[in-house]
Structure formats: structure tokens, C-alpha cells
Scaffold this motif. Structure first.
Motif, mmCIF file in Angstrom:
data_model
loop_
_atom_site.group_PDB
_atom_site.id
_atom_site.type_symbol
_atom_site.label_atom_id
_atom_site.label_comp_id
_atom_site.label_asym_id
_atom_site.label_seq_id
_atom_site.Cartn_x
_atom_site.Cartn_y
_atom_site.Cartn_z
ATOM 1 N N TYR A 309 7.245 -7.560 -8.710
ATOM 2 C CA TYR A 309 8.452 -6.933 -8.403
ATOM 3 C C TYR A 309 9.169 -7.889 -7.209
ATOM 4 O O TYR A 309 8.509 -8.292 -6.299
ATOM 5 C CB TYR A 309 8.182 -5.412 -7.733
ATOM 6 N N GLU A 310 10.309 -8.003 -7.555
ATOM 7 C CA GLU A 310 11.147 -9.085 -6.805
ATOM 8 C C GLU A 310 11.232 -8.595 -5.463
ATOM 9 O O GLU A 310 11.333 -9.384 -4.279
ATOM 10 C CB GLU A 310 12.499 -9.098 -7.452
ATOM 11 N N THR A 311 11.437 -7.289 -5.472
ATOM 12 C CA THR A 311 11.782 -6.545 -3.964
ATOM 13 C C THR A 311 10.701 -5.666 -3.675
ATOM 14 O O THR A 311 10.696 -4.742 -4.558
ATOM 15 C CB THR A 311 13.008 -6.208 -3.765
ATOM 16 N N PRO A 312 9.707 -5.952 -2.553
ATOM 17 C CA PRO A 312 8.656 -4.866 -2.286
ATOM 18 C C PRO A 312 9.466 -3.501 -1.790
ATOM 19 O O PRO A 312 10.626 -3.646 -1.625
ATOM 20 C CB PRO A 312 7.904 -5.551 -1.275
ATOM 21 N N ILE A 313 8.749 -2.317 -2.096
ATOM 22 C CA ILE A 313 9.399 -1.138 -1.764
ATOM 23 C C ILE A 313 9.990 -1.042 -0.484
ATOM 24 O O ILE A 313 10.944 -0.716 -0.313
ATOM 25 C CB ILE A 313 8.556 0.137 -2.193
ATOM 26 N N HIS A 314 9.226 -1.550 0.362
ATOM 27 C CA HIS A 314 9.811 -1.245 1.891
ATOM 28 C C HIS A 314 10.922 -2.136 2.110
ATOM 29 O O HIS A 314 11.632 -1.572 3.127
ATOM 30 C CB HIS A 314 8.447 -1.690 3.016
ATOM 31 N N LEU A 315 11.245 -3.207 1.207
ATOM 32 C CA LEU A 315 12.501 -3.862 1.651
ATOM 33 C C LEU A 315 13.652 -3.500 0.576
ATOM 34 O O LEU A 315 14.665 -4.073 0.504
ATOM 35 C CB LEU A 315 12.272 -5.160 1.450
ATOM 36 N N GLN A 316 13.347 -2.309 -0.212
ATOM 37 C CA GLN A 316 14.377 -1.976 -1.105
ATOM 38 C C GLN A 316 15.677 -1.244 -0.155
ATOM 39 O O GLN A 316 15.213 -0.779 0.871
ATOM 40 C CB GLN A 316 13.982 -0.727 -1.965
ATOM 41 N N PRO A 317 17.025 -1.480 -0.598
ATOM 42 C CA PRO A 317 17.826 -0.879 0.505
ATOM 43 C C PRO A 317 17.771 0.509 1.186
ATOM 44 O O PRO A 317 17.876 0.601 2.337
ATOM 45 C CB PRO A 317 19.036 -1.300 -0.250
ATOM 46 N N VAL A 318 17.250 1.167 0.232
ATOM 47 C CA VAL A 318 17.219 2.808 0.541
ATOM 48 C C VAL A 318 16.185 3.012 1.624
ATOM 49 O O VAL A 318 16.122 3.768 2.481
ATOM 50 C CB VAL A 318 17.207 3.647 -0.573
ATOM 51 N N TYR A 319 15.054 2.133 1.307
ATOM 52 C CA TYR A 319 13.768 2.422 2.247
ATOM 53 C C TYR A 319 14.102 1.684 3.596
ATOM 54 O O TYR A 319 13.795 2.249 4.775
ATOM 55 C CB TYR A 319 12.748 1.772 1.685
ATOM 56 N N LYS A 320 15.052 0.494 3.635
ATOM 57 C CA LYS A 320 15.157 0.145 4.868
ATOM 58 C C LYS A 320 16.236 0.966 5.597
ATOM 59 O O LYS A 320 16.084 1.012 6.839
ATOM 60 C CB LYS A 320 15.856 -1.369 4.619
ATOM 61 N N GLN A 321 16.997 1.476 4.921
ATOM 62 C CA GLN A 321 18.065 2.377 5.416
ATOM 63 C C GLN A 321 17.350 3.810 6.162
ATOM 64 O O GLN A 321 17.574 3.899 7.150
ATOM 65 C CB GLN A 321 19.057 2.696 4.423
ATOM 66 N N LEU A 322 16.496 4.268 5.233
ATOM 67 C CA LEU A 322 15.775 5.351 5.596
ATOM 68 C C LEU A 322 14.903 5.230 6.992
ATOM 69 O O LEU A 322 14.704 6.027 7.706
ATOM 70 C CB LEU A 322 14.981 6.024 4.336
ATOM 71 N N TYR A 323 13.994 4.318 6.841
ATOM 72 C CA TYR A 323 13.206 4.064 7.777
ATOM 73 C C TYR A 323 13.001 2.960 8.802
ATOM 74 O O TYR A 323 12.126 2.733 9.626
ATOM 75 C CB TYR A 323 11.406 3.935 7.048
ATOM 76 N N GLY A 324 14.122 1.966 8.407
ATOM 77 C CA GLY A 324 14.383 0.808 9.422
ATOM 78 C C GLY A 324 13.162 -0.373 9.041
ATOM 79 O O GLY A 324 12.875 -0.934 9.996
ATOM 80 N N PHE A 325 12.590 -0.341 7.937
ATOM 81 C CA PHE A 325 11.474 -1.302 7.543
ATOM 82 C C PHE A 325 12.242 -2.656 7.640
ATOM 83 O O PHE A 325 13.454 -2.760 7.020
ATOM 84 C CB PHE A 325 11.076 -1.093 6.207
ATOM 85 N N LYS A 326 11.375 -3.628 8.178
ATOM 86 C CA LYS A 326 12.058 -4.998 8.214
ATOM 87 C C LYS A 326 11.199 -5.850 7.619
ATOM 88 O O LYS A 326 9.853 -6.006 7.505
ATOM 89 C CB LYS A 326 12.307 -5.487 9.703
ATOM 90 N N GLU A 327 11.775 -6.989 7.177
ATOM 91 C CA GLU A 327 11.003 -8.144 6.616
ATOM 92 C C GLU A 327 10.046 -8.877 7.859
ATOM 93 O O GLU A 327 10.516 -8.686 8.854
ATOM 94 C CB GLU A 327 11.986 -9.431 6.225
ATOM 95 N N GLY A 328 8.748 -9.415 7.248
ATOM 96 C CA GLY A 328 7.855 -9.477 8.274
ATOM 97 C C GLY A 328 6.771 -8.446 8.287
ATOM 98 O O GLY A 328 5.551 -9.073 8.826
ATOM 99 N N MET A 329 7.062 -7.312 7.957
ATOM 100 C CA MET A 329 5.811 -5.982 8.054
ATOM 101 C C MET A 329 4.817 -6.363 7.085
ATOM 102 O O MET A 329 3.576 -6.214 7.690
ATOM 103 C CB MET A 329 6.496 -4.741 7.472
ATOM 104 N N LEU A 330 4.953 -6.941 6.166
ATOM 105 C CA LEU A 330 3.785 -7.135 5.212
ATOM 106 C C LEU A 330 3.879 -8.486 4.476
ATOM 107 O O LEU A 330 4.147 -8.637 3.458
ATOM 108 C CB LEU A 330 4.015 -6.167 4.101
ATOM 109 N N PRO A 331 3.326 -9.262 5.195
ATOM 110 C CA PRO A 331 3.463 -10.869 5.061
ATOM 111 C C PRO A 331 2.774 -11.291 3.456
ATOM 112 O O PRO A 331 3.544 -12.011 2.647
ATOM 113 C CB PRO A 331 2.664 -11.759 5.805
ATOM 114 N N ILE A 332 1.484 -10.710 3.143
ATOM 115 C CA ILE A 332 1.234 -10.980 1.771
ATOM 116 C C ILE A 332 1.845 -10.430 0.787
ATOM 117 O O ILE A 332 2.207 -11.329 -0.231
ATOM 118 C CB ILE A 332 -0.344 -10.629 1.763
ATOM 119 N N THR A 333 2.256 -9.163 0.817
ATOM 120 C CA THR A 333 3.193 -8.585 -0.150
ATOM 121 C C THR A 333 4.431 -9.231 -0.286
ATOM 122 O O THR A 333 4.939 -9.519 -1.375
ATOM 123 C CB THR A 333 3.551 -6.994 0.307
#
Ligand SMILES: Cc1ncc(COP(=O)(O)O)c(C=O)c1O
Length: 367
Positions: A309-333
Motif C-alpha cells: 500500500y503506497e500510503t499507510p492508513i495513518h497517513l491517509q488524508p482522512v486519518y491525518k485530519q481526524l487524529y493528527g497522525f504524522k509521518e515518522g510515527m511508524l518508521p518500519i511501516t
């Protein structure tokens, strides 16, 4: 030559089975649905299988049947299809993403342990690409913390783990029959597997608008229209008969790819069978730092590829917007998702097609 990324099978026998169901059965929740459930439960070795309208519906109902509700937290991987967590986010259940292990792209048990707090109520391992997660370790953690384990087996029909089948390794298993899966139902569909009488009963009622059993218009639970159509179930019965043979053919194609692609360029090959896991290669996914260049080359040669999957779930636009997830949270993923590229894999792929794909990949690295 053209080689598609996937090739769903639909034989005359399957079409005939669907037509028979359309002619002779209730159109939804007809006899074929119950026969399909019985055969699927037998394949998994579980007491019950409950057919529903999609894999997403299966995940949602499995969680709800275990009492997971708004504000509860569920630990899941972000290296998956977005439906893994879409299944519960609309109900206010909170996704907590744990990183995966680089060796097989499934939940890293140590990261699961670290993600748990008092609000955590469930863990949802995903058997990504048909390779089963570290279920013994995950079940141990779940037991200690009193968590429900719901397997997202949407990509793992028939995969084995220490002598047991996917779907029979946690509290409940969830499957998708989307057309590109290892087996399908000629449209959308899903299945929940469980050994728990109460969970099976709740799922059966919830898929059918929350109807009280044996009544028409009395509802004692909030439910949904998640029934499976009888014609789809009839196709599923025929597909299920062929699943073991199809999985063996996928494994044989994977062995060919493994042999021929080993050591080519910077390619990292997918996880193979281990002493615990016999995977079913829903996808055959390579990793390379040059995936966009490789994709362009293969596109030009008529070879289908997927970026799953090109974009992991936490970095999908809607998930970033809903939860404020940021790049760097899950380095291996995040690293794996930057590098993965799936090449053609389906039961009827021929040796010549595999050789052609390999030739095209090698040509790219020889440039
Ligand atoms: C890992 C995973 N989870 C969940 C789903 C959702 O299944 P469906 O598309 O049938 O809702 C899919 C497939 O699409 C999947 O691959």
C-alpha cells in the motif's frame, strides 16, 4: 505478452450455480448462504461461519459482537488496506497503530505490547498478503491484558499457522470475498468465523437488521443490512471447492519467482513459508528503492503491478485530519510502504507468464 496483476475466475459451473440460486431460492439469506457458511466453517475448522456483505462488514460486526464500543481502543497495523480500521472508526472506536515487523509486514508483538493502555479492548492482526501474523505471541499479550483478538484474514483464505487455519487463531476471523481475493463470490461478500455461540448469534442478528430470531418485525439489537445474496453464496461454494488447489498453484508460482528473482538488483523478496506459517500469496510483493521506475518499465511491457500500500492508513488524508497522525510515527511501516510493489499473482498464472514477468524485471535492472 500481457500479464494482469490479478485474474478472478468465473467458470460456467459457477454461473450455473448462481443462476440456480436466482431461480430457486430466496434471493438473500437463501439455502446457498447456509451451505456456504457450513463449508467455510469446515475449511477453517471453526464452529461457526456467518456470511455478510463485505470484509469491512465482517470486521465491524466481529468487534461489535464482542462488545467493542465508542471510545474503546483497537490496536491494528497501518500497513494494510484502509478498510481494516474503516470498519470501526465510524462507530467512535479509536485506532491505535502499532508498527509491523520488517520480516513479514505483520504486527510486531513488542510494538503491540507498547501500544496498550487501559482503554485498549482489542487487537486486530492483519495477515497481510496471505502471511499469518505472529498469533501465539499476540494471543499471549491479549490474554494478559484481557483483549479480544479479531483476525483480519481478508487476504489469507486457507493460510496455515502451526497446523491451524487463518480465521481460527483468535476470538474471531474476518474474510473478504472481493473479486481479486484468493477466492470470491462473484461480487462483494465477507465472512466471520468464530467458535463462540453468543458471538455467532449476535453476528447473525446484526447482519439482518437486528431482527429477533424467528420474528419479522421485532428488533432487540441495533443491526444493519449486511446479508449475503444467495447467488453470491452459490458462487462462493464452487470457489471454495477449488481454493486448496488454487492456493497450491499460487505457492508454486511464488517458488518460481523466489528462485528467479533472488539476488536481482536491490529487490527484497516477500516472506516465504516458515516453520509456523504456510502463506497463500494473496499478493507477491517485492520491495525496491526504485519502485516508480520499475512500475513505469513494467507498465510499458504489459505487466500489471500494484502499489499495495503506497500510503499507510495513518497517513491517509482522512486519518491525518481526524487524529493528527504524522509521518515518522511508524518508521518500519512507512519505509516498507515507500518501497513495496506487487507483481502478477493469481492461481492460473502460467510458467511462461512468470518467466516473462521475471525477464521484464531483470531487463529493468540490466539497463
Ligand atoms: C486487509 C483487508 N482488510 C479488509 C478488507 C475489506 O474487505 P472488503 O473490501 O470486502 O470490505 C480488505 C479487502 O478489500 C483487505 O484486504
Amino acid at each position: 505478452m500481457k500479464v494482469p496483476i490479478a485474474q478472478p475466475v468465473m467458470t460456467e459451473k459457477m454461473i450455473e450455480a448462481a443462476a440456480n440460486a436466482l431461480r430457486n431460492e430466496r434471493l438473500t439469506l437463501g439455502e446457498s448462504v447456509f451451505k456456504f457458511e457450513e463449508a467455510f466453517a469446515k475449511m477453517c475448522g471453526s464452529k461457526y461461519a456467518i456470511a455478510v456483505s463485505s470484509g469491512t462488514a465482517a470486521l465491524q460486526l466481529a468487534l461489535q459482537a464482542h462488545g467493542i464500543k465508542a471510545a474503546d481502543k483497537v490496536v491494528a497495523p497501518a500497513m494494510s488496506f484502509v478498510a481494516t480500521t474503516n470498519a470501526f472508526v465510524p462507530f467512535g472506536v479509536v485506532p491505535v497503530f502499532a508498527d509491523v515487523s520488517e520480516k513479514d509486514y505483520t504486527l510486531d508483538p513488542a510494538k503491540v505490547r507498547a501500544a496498550i493502555d487501559l482503554k485498549t479492548k482489542a487487537v486486530m492482526p492483519v495477515h497481510l498478503y496471505g502471511h499469518i501474523a505472529a498469533m501465539d505471541e499476540i494471543n499471549d499479550i491479549a490474554r494478559k491484558h484481557n483483549l479480544v483478538v479479531i483476525e483480519d484474514a481478508c487476504q489469507a483464505h486457507g493460510a496455515d499457522y502451526r497446523g491451524k487455519k487463518a480465521g481460527n487463531l483468535g476470538h474471531a476471523g474476518c474474510f473478504s470475498f472481493y473479486p481479486t481475493k484468493n477466492m470470491h463470490v462473484g461480487g462483494d461478500g465477507g465472512m466471520i468465523t468464530t467458535n463462540d455461540d453468543k458471538v455467532a448469534d449476535a453476528c447473525q442478528r446484526m447482519r439482518h437488521c437486528g431482527r429477533k430470531k424467528g420474528s419479522n418485525y421485532e428488533h432487540d439489537i441495533i443491526g444493519y443490512t449486511y446479508r449475503l445474496n444467495s447467488a453470491n453464496a452459490a458462487v462462493g461454494i464452487e470457489q471454495l471447492k477449488l481454493l486448496p488447489e488454487w492456493n497450491e498453484k499460487r505457492r508454486a508460482a511464488a517458488r518460481m519467482y523466489d528462485q528467479m528473482l533472488n539476488g536481482v538488483g536491490d529487490l527484497v523478496l516477500p516472506p516465504g513459508p516458515t516453520k509456523d506459517v504456510n502463506p497463500v500469496y494473496h499478493l507477491y510483493t517485492l520491495r525496491t528503492k526504485k519502485r516508480y521506475e520499475l512500475k513505469a518499465h513494467l507498465d510499458g511491457k504489459g505487466v500489471g503491478v500494484g502499489l499495495n500500500y503506497e500510503t499507510p492508513i495513518h497517513l491517509q488524508p482522512v486519518y491525518k485530519q481526524l487524529y493528527g497522525f504524522k509521518e515518522g510515527m511508524l518508521p518500519i511501516t512507512e519505509r516498507c510502504c515507500r518501497e513495496v510493489i506487487a507483481i502478477p499473482m493469481f492461481a492460473d498464472i502460467t510458467q511462461d507468464q512468470v518467466k516473462y514477468v521475471v525477464e521484464c524485471v531483470k531487463e529493468f535492472y540490466a539497463k
